[in-house]
Design an enzyme around this catalytic site. Structure first.
Site, PDB file in Angstrom:
ATOM      1  N   SER A  13      94.353 -55.820  18.141  1.00 16.17           N
ATOM      2  CA  SER A  13      95.058 -56.886  17.381  1.00 16.17           C
ATOM      3  C   SER A  13      94.072 -58.497  17.415  1.00 16.17           C
ATOM      4  CB  SER A  13      96.561 -57.173  17.855  1.00 16.17           C
ATOM      5  OG  SER A  13      96.691 -57.510  19.088  1.00 16.17           O
ATOM      6  N   ASN A  14      94.028 -58.204  18.613  1.00 21.50           N
ATOM      7  CA  ASN A  14      92.565 -59.686  19.142  1.00 21.50           C
ATOM      8  C   ASN A  14      90.906 -59.705  18.176  1.00 21.50           C
ATOM      9  OD1 ASN A  14      93.778 -61.467  21.409  1.00 21.50           O
ATOM     10  ND2 ASN A  14      94.545 -59.076  22.123  1.00 21.50           N
ATOM     11  N   ARG A  66      78.954 -44.149  34.024  1.00 18.80           N
ATOM     12  CA  ARG A  66      79.233 -44.865  33.720  1.00 18.80           C
ATOM     13  C   ARG A  66      77.818 -45.409  32.818  1.00 18.80           C
ATOM     14  NH1 ARG A  66      82.020 -47.854  37.967  1.00 18.80           N
ATOM     15  NH2 ARG A  66      81.722 -49.766  36.858  1.00 18.80           N
ATOM     16  N   HIS A 110      92.477 -61.640  28.702  1.00 22.27           N
ATOM     17  CA  HIS A 110      93.654 -61.101  29.729  1.00 22.27           C
ATOM     18  C   HIS A 110      94.978 -61.799  30.029  1.00 22.27           C
ATOM     19  CE1 HIS A 110      94.317 -58.575  33.643  1.00 22.27           C
ATOM     20  NE2 HIS A 110      94.812 -59.936  34.210  1.00 22.27           N
ATOM     21  N   GLU A 175      96.885 -64.854  23.240  1.00 15.94           N
ATOM     22  CA  GLU A 175      95.977 -64.241  22.780  1.00 15.94           C
ATOM     23  C   GLU A 175      95.539 -64.366  21.469  1.00 15.94           C
ATOM     24  OE1 GLU A 175      95.781 -60.697  24.410  1.00 15.94           O
ATOM     25  OE2 GLU A 175      97.948 -60.752  25.179  1.00 15.94           O
TER      26      GLU A 175
HETATM   27  C1  GRF Z   1      95.181 -57.154  25.534  1.00 16.64           C
HETATM   28  O1  GRF Z   1      96.874 -57.377  25.608  1.00 16.64           O
HETATM   29  C2  GRF Z   1      94.577 -58.589  26.200  1.00 16.64           C
HETATM   30  O2  GRF Z   1      94.774 -59.130  26.808  1.00 16.64           O
HETATM   31  C3  GRF Z   1      94.229 -57.152  27.289  1.00 16.64           C
HETATM   32  O3  GRF Z   1      94.518 -55.628  27.129  1.00 16.64           O
HETATM   33  C4  GRF Z   1      95.616 -56.233  25.141  1.00 16.64           C
HETATM   34  C5  GRF Z   1      94.586 -55.631  23.708  1.00 16.64           C
HETATM   35  O4  GRF Z   1      95.244 -55.994  22.601  1.00 16.64           O
HETATM   36  N1  GRF Z   1      92.475 -57.250  28.185  1.00 16.64           N
HETATM   37  P1  GRF Z   1      94.976 -55.378  21.488  1.00 16.64           P
HETATM   38  O5  GRF Z   1      94.112 -54.271  21.629  1.00 16.64           O
HETATM   39  O6  GRF Z   1      93.734 -56.730  21.850  1.00 16.64           O
HETATM   40  O7  GRF Z   1      95.684 -55.604  20.533  1.00 16.64           O
END
Ligand code: GRF
Length: 204
Positions: A13-14, A66, A110, A175
């Site tokens: 979603s971000n 890694r 975050h 976010e």
């Molecule tokens: C979000 O809550 C972000 O802050 C964290 O992982 C989650 C990812 O969500 N790092 P999405 O995949 O962006 O919906």
């Protein structure tokens, strides 16, 4: 035109928020040049394919450790002339070698007000601790987890009847606001890192 890479593992979603901000012109002079996932079925990767973006699944199973995985990613990023790497729910800890290869050009979101509640399940940690406010943070990535210089934060009130889900959902809205804003500030060259601090240049 600046080139952005998005690394994700899940819902995305971000990533979608950043994509929409580019589409709408909120972020100008930038394009998403590659989307990389370590999970084949990540919804974010599916979305990238639907939008005809350069979407790459890199299977960790094909790498011994890694470092070799990360060096492979660095290779992809360099071949795509990436200016900015956005970690957007990428569920892997990246190696110092990766951080060095893109020094001060990797950012992360975050779901807490760092330095409180780093690591996994930040919203649950906040609820269990009993804080009245939590929130979200966009920060530069350094070699330590959820540690680098902070670009933007937004505070979110914790309600007495909040569950992990309800709180996470409320934080997520912010976010989606601050991540594209932070990307835009980076793309416009308005972020100056001074030690632990990020100074915003206001020259509009
Ligand atoms: C979000 O809550 C972000 O802050 C964290 O992982 C989650 C990812 O969500 N790092 P999405 O995949 O962006 O919906």
């Amino acid at each position: 035109m600046k080139k952005i890479a998005v690394l994700l593992s899940g819902r995305g979603s971000n990533f979608k928020a950043i994509y929409s901000a580019i589409e709408s012109g909120e972020i100008k002079n930038a394009e998403i040049a590659v989307v990389i996932s370590d999970k084949k079925d990540a919804k974010g990767l599916v979305f990238a394919v639907e939008k005809n973006l350069n979407a790459v699944f890199v299977d960790p199973k094909n790498f011994n450790d890694r470092l070799s995985y990360d060096l492979y990613l660095v290779d992809i990023l360099k071949k795509n002339n990436i200016d900015l790497v956005c970690l957007a729910g990428f569920m892997r800890i990246i190696t110092p070698e990766f951080v060095d290869a893109f020094k001060n050009r990797i950012i992360n979101i975050h779901p807490s007000l760092l330095p409180s509640f780093p690591g996994l399940h930040a919203q649950k940690q906040a609820l269990e601790y009993g804080v009245k406010f939590t929130g979200c943070t966009v920060h530069f990535v350094d070699a330590k987890i959820d540690n680098g210089p902070i670009i933007l934060q937004e505070a979110v009130m914790v309600k007495e009847d909040d569950t992990e889900d309800s709180l996470s959902e409320r934080i997520l809205k912010y976010e989606h606001k601050i991540y594209p804003e932070a990307v835009n500030l980076f793309i416009e060259g308005k972020l100056v890192i001074e030690g632990r601090k990020v100074r915003l240049i206001n020259n509009q």
